[in-house]
Design an enzyme around this catalytic site. Structure first.
Site, short mmCIF file in Angstrom:
data_model
loop_
_atom_site.label_atom_id
_atom_site.label_comp_id
_atom_site.label_asym_id
_atom_site.label_seq_id
_atom_site.Cartn_x
_atom_site.Cartn_y
_atom_site.Cartn_z
N ASP A 148 -8.29 -0.44 12.74
CA ASP A 148 -7.12 -1.26 12.50
C ASP A 148 -5.97 -0.67 13.32
OD1 ASP A 148 -6.26 0.95 11.09
OD2 ASP A 148 -5.94 -0.09 9.20
N CYS A 155 -9.44 3.88 10.36
CA CYS A 155 -8.21 3.32 9.81
C CYS A 155 -7.32 4.51 9.47
CB CYS A 155 -8.48 2.41 8.61
SG CYS A 155 -9.23 3.23 7.18
N THR A 159 -6.51 6.30 6.68
CA THR A 159 -7.16 7.35 5.88
C THR A 159 -8.66 7.42 6.10
OG1 THR A 159 -7.54 5.76 4.11
CG2 THR A 159 -5.50 7.09 3.98
N HIS A 191 -28.56 14.47 6.34
CA HIS A 191 -29.00 14.16 4.98
C HIS A 191 -28.84 12.69 4.60
CE1 HIS A 191 -28.78 18.53 3.22
NE2 HIS A 191 -29.55 18.43 4.29
N HIS A 217 -34.76 13.48 1.80
CA HIS A 217 -33.55 12.69 2.06
C HIS A 217 -33.90 11.21 2.25
CE1 HIS A 217 -31.50 16.44 2.17
NE2 HIS A 217 -32.35 16.89 3.08
C1 RB5 Z 1 -2.81 0.70 6.93
O1 RB5 Z 1 -1.48 0.94 6.68
C2 RB5 Z 1 -3.69 1.55 6.02
O2 RB5 Z 1 -3.60 1.12 4.70
C3 RB5 Z 1 -5.13 1.52 6.51
O3 RB5 Z 1 -5.18 1.94 7.82
C4 RB5 Z 1 -6.12 2.40 5.78
O4 RB5 Z 1 -5.67 3.69 5.66
C5 RB5 Z 1 -6.66 1.84 4.53
O5 RB5 Z 1 -7.52 2.44 3.87
#
Ligand code: RB5
Length: 155
Positions: A8, A65, A67, A98, A133
């Protein structure tokens, strides 16, 4: 092996830098977007990459993304996908050894290019260990089968 890569907006910059490095290193990379830093919804890209990887035994995916959590949740909804959120080279290596992870998920707002490349290399450079596994992965497939709704036939 093809690498199907998507992010994203929060992963866009890292994705761009990683694609450049991976291509220079001779990897066959396909970019599934996003293609700007404009805000977008991670499930849209996560779904496209996950569907592509699920259909092709010769493809692996990388999703980014902010996180890594949203992409992980999204990709793991697609049957046949084992998406692993890497947080160091150890987790990246064992995601393959694994868990036979076919998508590596990276947090775009936590690590820089070098650490991300190190995790990708640890994952790509490891083989699935099989044996016990495989039994555990078969159990994950059984869970998928238990909850998958059969597609409604088109009239
Ligand atoms: C975008 O702001 C953020 O929410 C997205 O990149 C991600 O971290 C969502 O899990």
């Amino acid at each position: 092996m093809k690498l199907i890569v998507g992010s994203d907006h929060a992963g866009y910059e890292l994705k761009t830098r990683l694609i450049k490095e991976l291509s220079l290193a001779g990897e066959a990379v396909e970019d599934y977007g996003t293609s700007t830093e404009e805000s977008c919804d991670y499930p849209d890209i996560g779904l496209k990459v996950a569907e592509r990887v699920a259909k092709d035994q010769k493809a692996l995916g990388i999703l980014i993304c902010g996180t890594g959590i949203g992409m992980s949740i999204t990709a793991n909804k697609v049957p046949g996908i084992r998406a692993a959120l890497a947080y160091n080279t150890y987790s990246a290596q064992y995601a393959r050894e694994h868990n036979d992870a076919n998508i590596l998920v990276l947090p775009g707002r936590v690590f820089g290019k070098e650490m991300s490349l190190a995790m990708i290399r640890a994952w790509l450079g490891t083989r699935f260990a099989g044996e016990r596994h495989q039994r555990r992965i078969d159990k994950i497939s059984d869970i998928e089968k238990k909850y998958i709704q059969p597609a409604k036939e088109k009239a």
